[in-house]
Scaffold this motif. Structure first.
Motif, PDB file in Angstrom:
ATOM      1  N   VAL A 116      -0.099 -11.516  -7.342  1.00  0.00           N
ATOM      2  CA  VAL A 116       0.390 -10.362  -8.089  1.00  0.00           C
ATOM      3  C   VAL A 116       0.442 -10.674  -9.581  1.00  0.00           C
ATOM      4  O   VAL A 116       0.378  -9.773 -10.419  1.00  0.00           O
ATOM      5  N   SER A 174       0.873  -3.122  -8.897  1.00  0.00           N
ATOM      6  CA  SER A 174       0.245  -4.372  -9.326  1.00  0.00           C
ATOM      7  C   SER A 174       0.272  -4.500 -10.837  1.00  0.00           C
ATOM      8  O   SER A 174       0.580  -5.563 -11.379  1.00  0.00           O
ATOM      9  N   GLY A 177       0.140  -3.893  -1.905  1.00  0.00           N
ATOM     10  CA  GLY A 177       0.475  -5.306  -1.949  1.00  0.00           C
ATOM     11  C   GLY A 177       1.057  -5.824  -0.660  1.00  0.00           C
ATOM     12  O   GLY A 177       1.236  -5.104   0.324  1.00  0.00           O
ATOM     13  N   ALA A 198      -1.335  -8.839  -4.343  1.00  0.00           N
ATOM     14  CA  ALA A 198      -1.974  -7.524  -4.364  1.00  0.00           C
ATOM     15  C   ALA A 198      -2.867  -7.385  -3.133  1.00  0.00           C
ATOM     16  O   ALA A 198      -3.432  -8.359  -2.633  1.00  0.00           O
TER      17      ALA A 198
END
Length: 416
Positions: free
Chosen positions: A332, A39, A293, A141
């Protein structure tokens, strides 16, 4: 959040949940993302600017074959809507294939793009044996979290403790984790679930669970895991209460989403992992150790001009990232998004709310007051019968933007 989830009565199944062992050999097209850095590394890249999916050439006429896991259904829906679709369409995506079946469909060439957690060791071996290279692009994420009933006084769990519990069934009392003198009942997921893939990748490293764990109830659905953990000690529907608390695992944004619809989160506690609390912020910046993620995954040999590749690009653009944010996911590129708590963003959420959940047409939106983190508007709408109605709508802001708390008609005489 538009993901519509129903909470069903939990049916418990006895089933083996031991993951297949990691073959430990061979190469793959992309290495497994490091959960502690994936991330944060994305935040160092530059997010593409705002762009419409239709401007990239993706419409309902050339729409690619897309599927995914239960937890990513909202992302699949966001893509479909970005191409011009809506909930009333016959082909609107309501039923996900789930994680492992989605990977299998991609490997077999039955779909063009899947939106899923990272593949488990067994799935990666399956792709390698089929001679299929997979390409992974992170779009949101996410994090694996450990849950227990709200009344459990235990507050933290470590990786060593998780492995001792699930690999060896070696901890049987919550007092060993700083909790009460009550039995610890580990609940696991079926091997082809996304939650189990995360468990395998992030903690168990492909090692098989203890055979004795298989003697406990195994949950085959994500919502069932939440219910089972919350109510196991109370005896459920048919049994007597027990002097135990259950331990389970799920995905952070899925729990938040289900809680917004059913309130199940108020019955559960998220344990800190290695002393770090799981929050949207700690997951977005990668400081929570089990951060990972959701990925847009395609076959590496997919033509460069295929619409599915345009979808991946859109999902990682400002427009796509904001669409995921409004679906309840953690983008993200969260740190690169513009502020989501502006009045204009609130007005956009009002418009989105009425478009998604009503057949009414908005005539006017008037700001009444703003007292952070809340904002109130009076909205004039035209109802299905052509009548005009004044409504009040209250929204609250969070890291993920504005969400509607309530909307209600104003009293015609007092305007309140």
């Amino acid at each position: 959040m538009k993901r519509l989830c129903a909470l069903f009565l939990t049916v418990l199944f006895l089933s083996a949940c031991a993951p297949k062992s990691d073959p430990g050999s061979g190469s793959e097209s992309t290495s497994q993302p490091d959960p502690s850095t994936s991330s944060s590394q994305q935040q160092e890249e530059t997010m593409e600017p705002a762009m419409a999916l239709t401007d990239l050439g993706v419409t309902l006429e050339n729409y690619p074959r897309i599927n995914g896991s239960t937890s990513t259904l909202g992302i699949v829906q966001a893509v479909y809507e970005g191409a011009g679709g809506n909930m009333q369409d016959e082909n609107y995506p309501w039923e996900p294939l789930r994680t492992v079946p989605s990977y299998e469909a991609l490997i077999n060439g039955e779909v063009d793009l899947i939106l899923v957690p990272y593949a488990s060791p067994a799935v990666r071996e399956q792709a390698q044996q089929a001679g299929v290279e997979l390409e992974y692009s992170q779009v949101a994420a996410e994090a694996l979290i450990f849950i227990t009933p709200k009344d459990n006084t235990a507050a933290n769990i470590t990786g060593d403790q998780v492995r001792e519990i699930y690999l060896h069934n070696g901890i049987s009392n919550w007092s060993e984790l700083g909790g009460p003198d009550r039995g610890l009942v580990p609940i696991c997921r079926n091997a082809d679930s996304g939650s189990q893939s995360q468990m395998d990748n992030l903690i168990l490293d492909g090692q098989a669970m203890a055979p004795t764990i298989q003697e406990n109830y195994v949950e085959l659905t994500m919502e069932g895991m939440l219910e089972q953990v919350a109510y196991y000690h109370s005896g459920g529907m048919f049994d007597e209460p027990t002097d135990t608390y259950a331990l389970g695992y799920t995905l952070f944004t899925y729990l938040e989403d289900m809680d917004s619809f059913t309130g199940i989160g108020s019955e559960l506690k998220i344990l800190n992992y290695e002393g770090v609390a799981a929050t949207a912020e700690s997951i977005a910046d990668g400081s929570y150790p089990l951060s990972d993620g959701y990925y847009a995954v395609t076959r590496a040999n997919l033509p460069q001009d295929h619409p599915a590749r345009a979808v991946v690009r859109w999902l990682r653009s400002q427009t796509g990232q904001e669409a995921l944010l409004h679906q309840g996911f953690i983008p993200v590129y969260m740190a690169q998004l513009p502020p989501q708590d502006t009045e204009e963003a609130a007005r956009q959420e009002v418009a989105r709310y009425y478009a998604d959940y009503t057949e009414w047409k908005i005539q006017d939106v008037e700001l009444v007051k703003r007292e952070d983190p809340s904002i109130t508007f009076h909205v004039t709408v035209t109802l299905e019968d052509g009548q005009t109605q004044e409504q009040e709508i209250l929204l609250e802001s969070s890291m993920r933007g504005w969400s509607v708390v309530y909307s209600m008609p104003l009293d015609e005489e007092t305007g309140n």
